[in-house]
Scaffold this active site. Structure first.
Site, PDB file in Angstrom:
ATOM      1  N   GLU A  47       0.833  -1.231  -0.126  1.00  0.00           N
ATOM      2  CA  GLU A  47      -0.043  -0.046   0.008  1.00  0.00           C
ATOM      3  C   GLU A  47       0.937   1.384   0.066  1.00  0.00           C
ATOM      4  O   GLU A  47       1.840   1.329   0.614  1.00  0.00           O
ATOM      5  CB  GLU A  47      -0.888  -0.014   1.458  1.00  0.00           C
ATOM      6  CG  GLU A  47      -1.719   1.378   1.319  1.00  0.00           C
ATOM      7  CD  GLU A  47      -2.695   1.133   2.605  1.00  0.00           C
ATOM      8  OE1 GLU A  47      -3.553   2.185   2.727  1.00  0.00           O
ATOM      9  OE2 GLU A  47      -2.417   0.249   3.573  1.00  0.00           O
ATOM     10  N   LYS A 138      -8.932   3.347  -3.177  1.00  0.00           N
ATOM     11  CA  LYS A 138      -9.435   2.891  -1.840  1.00  0.00           C
ATOM     12  C   LYS A 138     -10.597   3.885  -1.415  1.00  0.00           C
ATOM     13  O   LYS A 138     -10.916   4.843  -1.687  1.00  0.00           O
ATOM     14  CB  LYS A 138      -8.373   3.351  -0.631  1.00  0.00           C
ATOM     15  CG  LYS A 138      -8.504   2.561   0.501  1.00  0.00           C
ATOM     16  CD  LYS A 138      -7.346   3.099   1.399  1.00  0.00           C
ATOM     17  CE  LYS A 138      -7.251   2.193   2.731  1.00  0.00           C
ATOM     18  NZ  LYS A 138      -6.011   2.496   3.627  1.00  0.00           N
ATOM     19  N   CYS A 172      -5.810  -2.505   2.466  1.00  0.00           N
ATOM     20  CA  CYS A 172      -6.067  -2.484   3.818  1.00  0.00           C
ATOM     21  C   CYS A 172      -7.224  -2.876   4.507  1.00  0.00           C
ATOM     22  O   CYS A 172      -7.884  -3.880   4.208  1.00  0.00           O
ATOM     23  CB  CYS A 172      -5.342  -1.403   4.275  1.00  0.00           C
ATOM     24  SG  CYS A 172      -4.511  -1.361   5.898  1.00  0.00           S
TER      25      CYS A 172
END
Length: 316
Positions: A47, A138, A172
């Site tokens: 990430e 995201k 995540c």
């Protein structure tokens, strides 16, 4: 799974040259070449590898107040982030082509459509011919991440069909969103990428659960980062005074569709985790559980996903 080749996949547990996009790109090139020389077909970075996951920093922000030094560090972060497309993405495509690999790269993306300062936590997917296949933004930055990253929308949630199976990513703590996972399963993902900044033991339970739930291979990849890797000329460097030297201990791992480790979590160092995936194991695992097949109850549950690009600037 007879139409797919078994891939050799490399998870790159490493840190960039923090806050330095040019040096970080060079390090990414070196690591990708090393992975390719080990036989990798698919190379996955953590990430926000480019230009950094700014762990431990708050950019001088507290509720109701911001500092000038924090603004300076945020400006530096923005200026080292990646516009898509740009010379940086061209360089990444060149890395993929030169090494004949699928390259999956975590970046902080700098918007170039509506604002040149809004940032997103993004994963880029490059084909072995250097083509940028697409990206995933995201959906929901977690907690203080919202200081620096905007929210993606449903228009960037791809799963790509490749000769090595269908590949997609959630970033995540998106992986704690049940319906986001369900969307991945509904698209038939075989190789589920989970780049992260979470180095806690509890994250391992998440990786193993997703593999069991989705009956897919799960690639967890995190950075290994120490405080000494941060540039000491950050305006808010003092924010790191109380941080431990080992700021992210890693924990990258590769998990079988039945939830067992193929590659055990790696802790405390930079490392390339490499293994070959036997895609027939997905079929074997789905014998008794298929979340979107014989174990689904579509008469009871339906998934609705808005994949339209959302308008901005107050447009309706």
């Amino acid at each position: 799974m007879k139409n797919y080749k078994n891939p050799r996949i490399a998870a790159i547990q490493a840190a960039p040259i923090l806050f330095d996009i040019e040096e970080s790109l060079e390090k990414a090139a070196t690591l990708t070449k090393e992975a390719a020389n080990m036989g990798a077909d698919i190379v996955v970075f953590p990430e926000s590898y480019l230009p950094a996951y700014p762990r431990g920093m708050n950019f001088g922000a507290i509720i109701g107040s911001r500092t000038e030094s924090g603004r300076k560090d945020f400006t530096r972060y923005v200026e080292n982030s990646v516009i898509v497309p740009s010379k940086e993405t061209e360089f990444l495509g060149k890395i993929a082509k030169e090494n004949d690999v699928y390259l999956i790269m975590g970046i902080t993306e700098r918007d170039n459509e509506w604002s040149d300062t809004t940032l997103y936590c993004t994963v880029l997917f490059f084909a072995p011919d250097g083509t940028l296949l697409g990206k995933h933004r995201k959906l929901k930055p977690t907690a203080s991440e919202r200081l620096i990253w905007g929210e993606g929308d449903g228009s960037t949630m791809p799963v790509f069909d490749t000769p090595f199976g269908k590949i997609g990513a959630l970033i995540c703590w998106e992986n704690y969103m049940p319906l986001a996972r369900a969307n991945m399963y509904a698209k038939g993902v075989h190789i589920y990428l989970a780049p992260t900044a979470d180095a806690r033991e509890s994250w391992q339970s998440t990786l193993r659960h997703i593999a069991m739930e989705g009956r897919c291979f799960v690639i967890g990849v995190n950075q290994y980062v120490t405080k000494s890797m941060y540039p000491d000329n950050l305006a808010c460097y003092s924010e790191l005074d109380t941080a431990p030297e080992e700021m992210s201990k890693g924990g990258s791992a590769i998990v079988h569709p039945l939830g067992e480790y193929i590659v055990e979590p790696c802790w405390g160092k930079e490392e390339i985790l490499l293994t070959e995936l036997d895609l027939d194991q997905i079929t074997n695992a789905k014998f008794d559980f298929d979340p979107v097949g014989h174990y689904a109850r579509n008469d009871v549950f339906q998934l609705q996903v808005n994949e339209k690009k959302q308008k901005v600037r107050g447009e309706l």
